[in-house]
Design a protein around this motif. Structure first.
Motif, PDB file in Angstrom:
ATOM      1  N   PHE A 160     -28.160 -20.013  56.179  1.00 51.53           N
ATOM      2  CA  PHE A 160     -27.706 -20.577  54.653  1.00 51.53           C
ATOM      3  C   PHE A 160     -26.427 -21.174  54.712  1.00 51.53           C
ATOM      4  O   PHE A 160     -25.224 -20.619  55.212  1.00 51.53           O
ATOM      5  CB  PHE A 160     -27.881 -19.305  53.689  1.00 51.53           C
ATOM      6  CG  PHE A 160     -27.354 -19.751  52.233  1.00 51.53           C
ATOM      7  CD1 PHE A 160     -28.164 -20.741  51.413  1.00 51.53           C
ATOM      8  CD2 PHE A 160     -26.057 -19.670  51.698  1.00 51.53           C
ATOM      9  CE1 PHE A 160     -27.426 -21.097  50.291  1.00 51.53           C
ATOM     10  CE2 PHE A 160     -25.509 -20.208  50.560  1.00 51.53           C
ATOM     11  CZ  PHE A 160     -26.333 -21.047  49.873  1.00 51.53           C
ATOM     12  N   SER A 161     -26.274 -22.560  54.252  1.00 47.96           N
ATOM     13  CA  SER A 161     -25.104 -23.107  53.780  1.00 47.96           C
ATOM     14  C   SER A 161     -25.343 -23.768  52.404  1.00 47.96           C
ATOM     15  O   SER A 161     -26.248 -24.356  52.011  1.00 47.96           O
ATOM     16  CB  SER A 161     -24.909 -24.198  54.685  1.00 47.96           C
ATOM     17  OG  SER A 161     -25.916 -25.282  54.799  1.00 47.96           O
ATOM     18  N   GLU A 162     -24.159 -23.421  51.550  1.00 49.01           N
ATOM     19  CA  GLU A 162     -24.060 -23.975  50.283  1.00 49.01           C
ATOM     20  C   GLU A 162     -24.132 -25.588  50.514  1.00 49.01           C
ATOM     21  O   GLU A 162     -23.447 -26.245  51.219  1.00 49.01           O
ATOM     22  CB  GLU A 162     -22.668 -23.434  49.770  1.00 49.01           C
ATOM     23  CG  GLU A 162     -22.799 -23.920  48.177  1.00 49.01           C
ATOM     24  CD  GLU A 162     -21.362 -23.467  47.419  1.00 49.01           C
ATOM     25  OE1 GLU A 162     -21.108 -23.870  46.429  1.00 49.01           O
ATOM     26  OE2 GLU A 162     -20.893 -22.495  48.043  1.00 49.01           O
ATOM     27  N   THR A 163     -25.179 -26.231  49.363  1.00 51.84           N
ATOM     28  CA  THR A 163     -25.258 -27.442  49.356  1.00 51.84           C
ATOM     29  C   THR A 163     -24.819 -28.027  47.776  1.00 51.84           C
ATOM     30  O   THR A 163     -24.909 -27.457  46.768  1.00 51.84           O
ATOM     31  CB  THR A 163     -26.744 -27.861  49.469  1.00 51.84           C
ATOM     32  OG1 THR A 163     -27.635 -27.100  48.456  1.00 51.84           O
ATOM     33  CG2 THR A 163     -27.378 -27.364  50.853  1.00 51.84           C
TER      34      THR A 163
ATOM     35  N   THR B 147     -32.035 -25.872  41.666  1.00 50.05           N
ATOM     36  CA  THR B 147     -31.642 -25.006  42.442  1.00 50.05           C
ATOM     37  C   THR B 147     -32.894 -24.012  42.550  1.00 50.05           C
ATOM     38  O   THR B 147     -33.762 -24.058  41.975  1.00 50.05           O
ATOM     39  CB  THR B 147     -30.508 -24.100  41.971  1.00 50.05           C
ATOM     40  OG1 THR B 147     -30.869 -23.458  40.688  1.00 50.05           O
ATOM     41  CG2 THR B 147     -29.146 -25.222  41.912  1.00 50.05           C
TER      42      THR B 147
ATOM     43  N   PHE C 131     -35.773 -20.179  55.483  1.00 44.53           N
ATOM     44  CA  PHE C 131     -34.739 -19.651  54.840  1.00 44.53           C
ATOM     45  C   PHE C 131     -35.281 -18.355  54.320  1.00 44.53           C
ATOM     46  O   PHE C 131     -36.130 -18.371  53.536  1.00 44.53           O
ATOM     47  CB  PHE C 131     -33.719 -20.441  53.986  1.00 44.53           C
ATOM     48  CG  PHE C 131     -33.328 -21.618  54.276  1.00 44.53           C
ATOM     49  CD1 PHE C 131     -31.980 -21.561  54.864  1.00 44.53           C
ATOM     50  CD2 PHE C 131     -34.045 -22.840  54.315  1.00 44.53           C
ATOM     51  CE1 PHE C 131     -31.334 -22.811  55.206  1.00 44.53           C
ATOM     52  CE2 PHE C 131     -33.606 -23.916  54.878  1.00 44.53           C
ATOM     53  CZ  PHE C 131     -32.208 -24.018  55.241  1.00 44.53           C
TER      54      PHE C 131
ATOM     55  N   LYS D  86     -26.472 -17.340  47.102  1.00 47.36           N
ATOM     56  CA  LYS D  86     -27.197 -18.300  47.809  1.00 47.36           C
ATOM     57  C   LYS D  86     -28.274 -19.124  47.053  1.00 47.36           C
ATOM     58  O   LYS D  86     -29.183 -19.848  47.273  1.00 47.36           O
ATOM     59  CB  LYS D  86     -28.050 -17.431  48.976  1.00 47.36           C
ATOM     60  CG  LYS D  86     -27.303 -16.917  50.113  1.00 47.36           C
ATOM     61  CD  LYS D  86     -27.963 -16.206  51.072  1.00 47.36           C
ATOM     62  CE  LYS D  86     -27.088 -15.464  52.276  1.00 47.36           C
ATOM     63  NZ  LYS D  86     -27.786 -15.055  53.246  1.00 47.36           N
ATOM     64  N   THR D  87     -28.574 -18.380  45.753  1.00 44.76           N
ATOM     65  CA  THR D  87     -29.564 -19.039  45.253  1.00 44.76           C
ATOM     66  C   THR D  87     -29.129 -20.322  44.379  1.00 44.76           C
ATOM     67  O   THR D  87     -29.992 -20.960  43.734  1.00 44.76           O
ATOM     68  CB  THR D  87     -29.776 -18.055  43.566  1.00 44.76           C
ATOM     69  OG1 THR D  87     -28.661 -17.721  42.979  1.00 44.76           O
ATOM     70  CG2 THR D  87     -30.605 -16.766  44.436  1.00 44.76           C
ATOM     71  N   ASN D  88     -27.892 -20.834  44.683  1.00 44.26           N
ATOM     72  CA  ASN D  88     -27.404 -22.138  44.462  1.00 44.26           C
ATOM     73  C   ASN D  88     -28.016 -23.106  45.187  1.00 44.26           C
ATOM     74  O   ASN D  88     -27.465 -24.337  45.125  1.00 44.26           O
ATOM     75  CB  ASN D  88     -26.101 -22.083  43.951  1.00 44.26           C
ATOM     76  CG  ASN D  88     -25.185 -22.201  45.075  1.00 44.26           C
ATOM     77  OD1 ASN D  88     -25.732 -21.719  46.155  1.00 44.26           O
ATOM     78  ND2 ASN D  88     -23.938 -22.173  44.924  1.00 44.26           N
ATOM     79  N   ILE D  89     -28.523 -22.626  46.172  1.00 49.33           N
ATOM     80  CA  ILE D  89     -29.119 -23.758  47.146  1.00 49.33           C
ATOM     81  C   ILE D  89     -29.961 -24.859  46.398  1.00 49.33           C
ATOM     82  O   ILE D  89     -30.706 -24.456  45.543  1.00 49.33           O
ATOM     83  CB  ILE D  89     -30.044 -23.356  48.372  1.00 49.33           C
ATOM     84  CG1 ILE D  89     -30.346 -24.344  49.527  1.00 49.33           C
ATOM     85  CG2 ILE D  89     -31.294 -22.324  47.861  1.00 49.33           C
ATOM     86  CD1 ILE D  89     -31.078 -23.592  50.733  1.00 49.33           C
TER      87      ILE D  89
ATOM     88  N   ASP E 160     -40.244 -28.757  49.377  1.00 50.07           N
ATOM     89  CA  ASP E 160     -39.952 -27.461  49.604  1.00 50.07           C
ATOM     90  C   ASP E 160     -40.900 -26.507  49.330  1.00 50.07           C
ATOM     91  O   ASP E 160     -41.653 -26.822  48.262  1.00 50.07           O
ATOM     92  CB  ASP E 160     -38.510 -27.098  49.185  1.00 50.07           C
ATOM     93  CG  ASP E 160     -37.315 -27.687  49.876  1.00 50.07           C
ATOM     94  OD1 ASP E 160     -37.662 -28.152  50.921  1.00 50.07           O
ATOM     95  OD2 ASP E 160     -36.396 -27.523  49.443  1.00 50.07           O
TER      96      ASP E 160
END
Length: 240
Positions: free
Chosen positions: A29-32, A150, A183, A195-198, A204
């Motif tokens: 995961f990486s913040e977007t 998100t 993910f 992580k839910t702010n992806i 998707d």
């Protein structure tokens, strides 16, 4: 015993989707950021006008003689696979890969060669994500708004998780079926909540794993046979 368990899964959970083995390596995961980037095959509703609102591109409603509204104003153009879109006056121009704001500024710059103080407004009309619940038996399509969406917002739009949902085992599948990114999210754990702010992207797929509920499914599978046996017993009783 293992064989029996696997057979039971196939019998009682035939709709289960997107299963992964125990050692499957999920994408990190990486913040977007909440930035809209134009992509190939995006359908763009583009409104072009001068600063005083005079339309440069006639809308379908204007051509028919009716007054255009904010819902139907602007014509729609698709970004080709090579990131190029063909527009009246401007011609072919590369917009794929640009942020929506940058694309609007670029088009205003191009139109300034022909018009005074042009104004451009771009809206992406065909972006969506798909959510699956209850072992794939429930699905919902969520449109991605202009400001982005998100993961948590998508669940809220869908009305929340179901009673059988596993909040600790949520899969997000992104990309083509040849080499997708997968993910995994656990929104049950508050430490994982960040992580839910992806930001979700077009096409998707979000799959929420569910509890098996074997007893209910076994009863449902057995119900026709029980009914048949009861009917046969009743017939036999009548002829005694």
């Amino acid at each position: 015993m293992t064989c029996l368990a696997l057979t039971s899964c196939k019998i009682f959970r035939p709709t289960v989707m997107f299963q992964t083995d125990k050692n499957f390596k999920y994408t990190e995961f990486s913040e977007t950021p909440r930035v809209t980037v134009l992509q190939p095959f995006d359908e763009l509703q583009i409104i072009m006008s001068t600063n005083n609102g005079y339309p440069l591109l006639e809308t379908e409603s204007a051509q028919s003689g009716s007054r255009p509204t904010s819902q139907n104003s602007g014509l729609t153009y698709m970004i080709r696979q090579d990131s190029i879109v063909k527009l009246p006056t401007v011609g072919e121009i590369k917009l794929g890969g640009m942020t929506k704001d940058s694309a609007e500024l670029l088009l205003e710059k191009e139109l300034s060669k022909y018009y005074q103080v042009p104004f451009v407004k771009i809206t992406i009309t065909n972006r969506k994500v798909i959510l699956f619940f209850d072992e794939g038996t429930k699905g919902q399509k969520i449109e991605i708004p202009e400001g982005g969406l998100t993961l948590l917002e998508a669940f809220a739009e869908a009305g929340g998780l179901t009673e059988s949902s596993k909040s600790y085992n949520i899969k997000l599948i992104r990309g083509n079926n040849k080499n997708p990114e997968v993910f995994q999210f656990n929104i049950r754990d508050f430490q994982e909540f960040k992580k839910t702010n992806i930001m979700l992207e077009a096409n998707d797929i979000v799959y929420v794993d569910s509890r098996p509920r074997y007893v209910i499914k076994f009863a449902k599978e057995l119900s026709p046979y029980v009914t048949l046996m009861a009917f046969v017993t009743m017939i036999l009783t009548l002829f005694k």
